[in-house]
Design a protein around this motif. Sequence first.
Motif, PDB file in Angstrom:
ATOM      1  N   ALA A  29       0.843  -1.194   0.000  1.00 38.06           N
ATOM      2  CA  ALA A  29       0.000   0.000   0.000  1.00 38.06           C
ATOM      3  C   ALA A  29       0.879   1.245   0.000  1.00 38.06           C
ATOM      4  CB  ALA A  29      -0.925   0.004   1.208  1.00 38.06           C
ATOM      5  N   MET A  30       0.406   2.277  -0.688  1.00 38.83           N
ATOM      6  CA  MET A  30       1.210   3.477  -0.870  1.00 38.83           C
ATOM      7  C   MET A  30       0.407   4.713  -0.503  1.00 38.83           C
ATOM      8  SD  MET A  30       2.856   4.904  -4.460  1.00 38.83           S
ATOM      9  CE  MET A  30       1.259   5.013  -5.288  1.00 38.83           C
ATOM     10  N   ASP A  31       1.050   5.640   0.196  1.00 42.42           N
ATOM     11  CA  ASP A  31       0.517   6.981   0.390  1.00 42.42           C
ATOM     12  C   ASP A  31       1.359   7.940  -0.439  1.00 42.42           C
ATOM     13  OD1 ASP A  31      -1.423   6.158   2.149  1.00 42.42           O
ATOM     14  OD2 ASP A  31      -0.281   6.654   3.951  1.00 42.42           O
ATOM     15  N   PHE A  32       0.797   9.092  -0.749  1.00 42.06           N
ATOM     16  CA  PHE A  32       1.560  10.083  -1.500  1.00 42.06           C
ATOM     17  C   PHE A  32       1.293  11.470  -0.933  1.00 42.06           C
ATOM     18  CE2 PHE A  32      -2.434   9.321  -3.726  1.00 42.06           C
ATOM     19  CZ  PHE A  32      -2.931  10.601  -3.917  1.00 42.06           C
ATOM     20  N   ALA A  33       2.196  12.394  -1.225  1.00 39.28           N
ATOM     21  CA  ALA A  33       2.088  13.738  -0.667  1.00 39.28           C
ATOM     22  C   ALA A  33       2.490  14.780  -1.700  1.00 39.28           C
ATOM     23  CB  ALA A  33       2.984  13.865   0.568  1.00 39.28           C
ATOM     24  N   SER A  92       8.217  21.896   0.981  1.00 37.25           N
ATOM     25  CA  SER A  92       8.226  21.744  -0.475  1.00 37.25           C
ATOM     26  C   SER A  92       6.801  21.508  -0.954  1.00 37.25           C
ATOM     27  CB  SER A  92       9.126  20.581  -0.907  1.00 37.25           C
ATOM     28  OG  SER A  92       8.507  19.342  -0.638  1.00 37.25           O
ATOM     29  N   LEU A  93       6.500  22.034  -2.131  1.00 35.42           N
ATOM     30  CA  LEU A  93       5.178  21.893  -2.735  1.00 35.42           C
ATOM     31  C   LEU A  93       5.326  21.403  -4.167  1.00 35.42           C
ATOM     32  CD1 LEU A  93       3.689  25.314  -1.576  1.00 35.42           C
ATOM     33  CD2 LEU A  93       3.021  23.082  -0.676  1.00 35.42           C
ATOM     34  N   ASN A  94       4.386  20.583  -4.593  1.00 38.28           N
ATOM     35  CA  ASN A  94       4.361  20.181  -5.990  1.00 38.28           C
ATOM     36  C   ASN A  94       3.957  21.380  -6.843  1.00 38.28           C
ATOM     37  OD1 ASN A  94       2.380  19.159  -8.342  1.00 38.28           O
ATOM     38  ND2 ASN A  94       4.033  17.678  -8.060  1.00 38.28           N
ATOM     39  N   SER A  95       4.695  21.625  -7.906  1.00 39.74           N
ATOM     40  CA  SER A  95       4.480  22.834  -8.707  1.00 39.74           C
ATOM     41  C   SER A  95       3.096  22.867  -9.351  1.00 39.74           C
ATOM     42  CB  SER A  95       5.567  22.946  -9.780  1.00 39.74           C
ATOM     43  OG  SER A  95       5.614  21.771 -10.570  1.00 39.74           O
ATOM     44  N   ARG A  96       2.623  21.725  -9.829  1.00 40.13           N
ATOM     45  CA  ARG A  96       1.301  21.704 -10.459  1.00 40.13           C
ATOM     46  C   ARG A  96       0.186  21.807  -9.420  1.00 40.13           C
ATOM     47  NH1 ARG A  96       0.584  16.678 -13.616  1.00 40.13           N
ATOM     48  NH2 ARG A  96      -1.302  17.680 -14.408  1.00 40.13           N
ATOM     49  N   TYR A  97       0.444  21.325  -8.219  1.00 37.61           N
ATOM     50  CA  TYR A  97      -0.541  21.497  -7.151  1.00 37.61           C
ATOM     51  C   TYR A  97      -0.745  22.980  -6.867  1.00 37.61           C
ATOM     52  CZ  TYR A  97      -2.788  21.188  -2.580  1.00 37.61           C
ATOM     53  OH  TYR A  97      -3.660  21.328  -1.526  1.00 37.61           O
ATOM     54  N   ARG A 149      -9.269  15.485  -5.146  1.00 37.32           N
ATOM     55  CA  ARG A 149      -9.338  15.237  -6.590  1.00 37.32           C
ATOM     56  C   ARG A 149      -8.058  15.699  -7.283  1.00 37.32           C
ATOM     57  NH1 ARG A 149     -10.070  17.540 -11.240  1.00 37.32           N
ATOM     58  NH2 ARG A 149     -10.084  19.619 -10.315  1.00 37.32           N
ATOM     59  N   ILE A 150      -7.569  16.872  -6.898  1.00 39.04           N
ATOM     60  CA  ILE A 150      -6.333  17.386  -7.491  1.00 39.04           C
ATOM     61  C   ILE A 150      -5.158  16.475  -7.153  1.00 39.04           C
ATOM     62  CG2 ILE A 150      -4.651  19.277  -7.405  1.00 39.04           C
ATOM     63  CD1 ILE A 150      -7.024  21.182  -6.967  1.00 39.04           C
ATOM     64  N   MET A 151      -5.081  16.053  -5.896  1.00 45.11           N
ATOM     65  CA  MET A 151      -3.958  15.208  -5.485  1.00 45.11           C
ATOM     66  C   MET A 151      -3.961  13.877  -6.227  1.00 45.11           C
ATOM     67  SD  MET A 151      -3.289  15.906  -1.423  1.00 45.11           S
ATOM     68  CE  MET A 151      -4.949  15.603  -0.851  1.00 45.11           C
ATOM     69  N   HIS A 152      -5.136  13.280  -6.390  1.00 38.40           N
ATOM     70  CA  HIS A 152      -5.203  12.005  -7.105  1.00 38.40           C
ATOM     71  C   HIS A 152      -4.861  12.188  -8.582  1.00 38.40           C
ATOM     72  CE1 HIS A 152      -6.528   9.156  -4.079  1.00 38.40           C
ATOM     73  NE2 HIS A 152      -7.308  10.094  -3.570  1.00 38.40           N
ATOM     74  N   ARG A 153      -5.294  13.284  -9.157  1.00 40.74           N
ATOM     75  CA  ARG A 153      -4.945  13.564 -10.556  1.00 40.74           C
ATOM     76  C   ARG A 153      -3.435  13.698 -10.715  1.00 40.74           C
ATOM     77  NH1 ARG A 153      -6.643  19.166 -13.710  1.00 40.74           N
ATOM     78  NH2 ARG A 153      -5.229  18.919 -15.487  1.00 40.74           N
ATOM     79  N   LEU A 154      -2.815  14.416  -9.796  1.00 41.59           N
ATOM     80  CA  LEU A 154      -1.366  14.606  -9.876  1.00 41.59           C
ATOM     81  C   LEU A 154      -0.617  13.293  -9.651  1.00 41.59           C
ATOM     82  CD1 LEU A 154      -0.982  17.996  -7.967  1.00 41.59           C
ATOM     83  CD2 LEU A 154      -0.844  17.600 -10.430  1.00 41.59           C
ATOM     84  N   ALA A 155      -1.133  12.457  -8.773  1.00 38.46           N
ATOM     85  CA  ALA A 155      -0.474  11.176  -8.507  1.00 38.46           C
ATOM     86  C   ALA A 155      -0.481  10.274  -9.735  1.00 38.46           C
ATOM     87  CB  ALA A 155      -1.151  10.470  -7.338  1.00 38.46           C
ATOM     88  N   LEU A 156      -1.436  10.486 -10.626  1.00 38.38           N
ATOM     89  CA  LEU A 156      -1.523   9.679 -11.843  1.00 38.38           C
ATOM     90  C   LEU A 156      -0.688  10.244 -12.987  1.00 38.38           C
ATOM     91  CD1 LEU A 156      -5.358   8.921 -11.853  1.00 38.38           C
ATOM     92  CD2 LEU A 156      -3.521   7.281 -11.397  1.00 38.38           C
TER      93      LEU A 156
END
Length: 271
Positions: free
Chosen positions: A94-98, A116-121, A186-193
């Motif tokens: 199982a995986m978590d992401f941030a 740190s922040l993801n640029s697209r987020y 929703r944004i986080m899941h989109r970015l994770a993909l």
Amino acid sequence: MPDNDRERFEQEYKDWIRLMSRDAAFRLAALPPEQRECILKAYEDFKEPGSVFRDLSAEERVKRLAGESISKFIVIETDAIAIFPSICSSIPGAMDFAVAMNRCLFCDGLWFPVISLNSRYISLSSDRVLAFALEHEFEMNRIYQEIFGRQQLIPPEKRLEIMQPAKGSSQTRLTITAEELIEDERIMHRLALTSPLLPKPYAELAMLHYIEANLTRLASCGRESSGAEEQAFGEEIALEFSSWAEFSRRTYELFVREITSNLKDADQGYV
């Protein structure tokens, strides 16, 4: 960590990395070829830790949303999403992401608080959602500082106990709505993909590399220890961190190799 425990941990972590590479390859296989190649290039580029993080591009917006609190932090951005073994599930693999990371790194005798922040987020989030994310990181930092003040490390099994109250506190403080939280998910899941995935230990290594590479410019952001005990604690953490650096590099390279191999299988319908 005793040698036997370390050997067992290293093997279990490498097994997890291999599992996650299959997941990453599956995500890549679903993307258009041009986007896939862009992410594969990022994976290769990230083999150089200095390429993972960069200066924040939306500095004025972040300052406007976060207010004075942000002045206490070094804020940087990345195209990657950090991944780590799930703290919410005991299922193997199982995986978590941030999309955000919050660390206080000990470097050159000083403590450096870094977000740190993801640029697209940053670009996809509304002002209120981004403000919520920043407030959550501030609250996490406050809790971490209380624990570090007692010269204690935070075991993985305790992190969920910290994250949930911090999220609740941030939600209450900003009166964020359920709809906005759903949008954030929703944004986080989109970015994770659609983003390169980066194992958290390697992301932390790259974060320290950023501090070291920019130490002259960032030295004024560092905080001195409050006393001899905290200084010794910082030196202990730095030594432990250094002892894992090569392993973090090797496992990231393993991750990328396995992604490439699994992607070939995915293209042939075997994953």
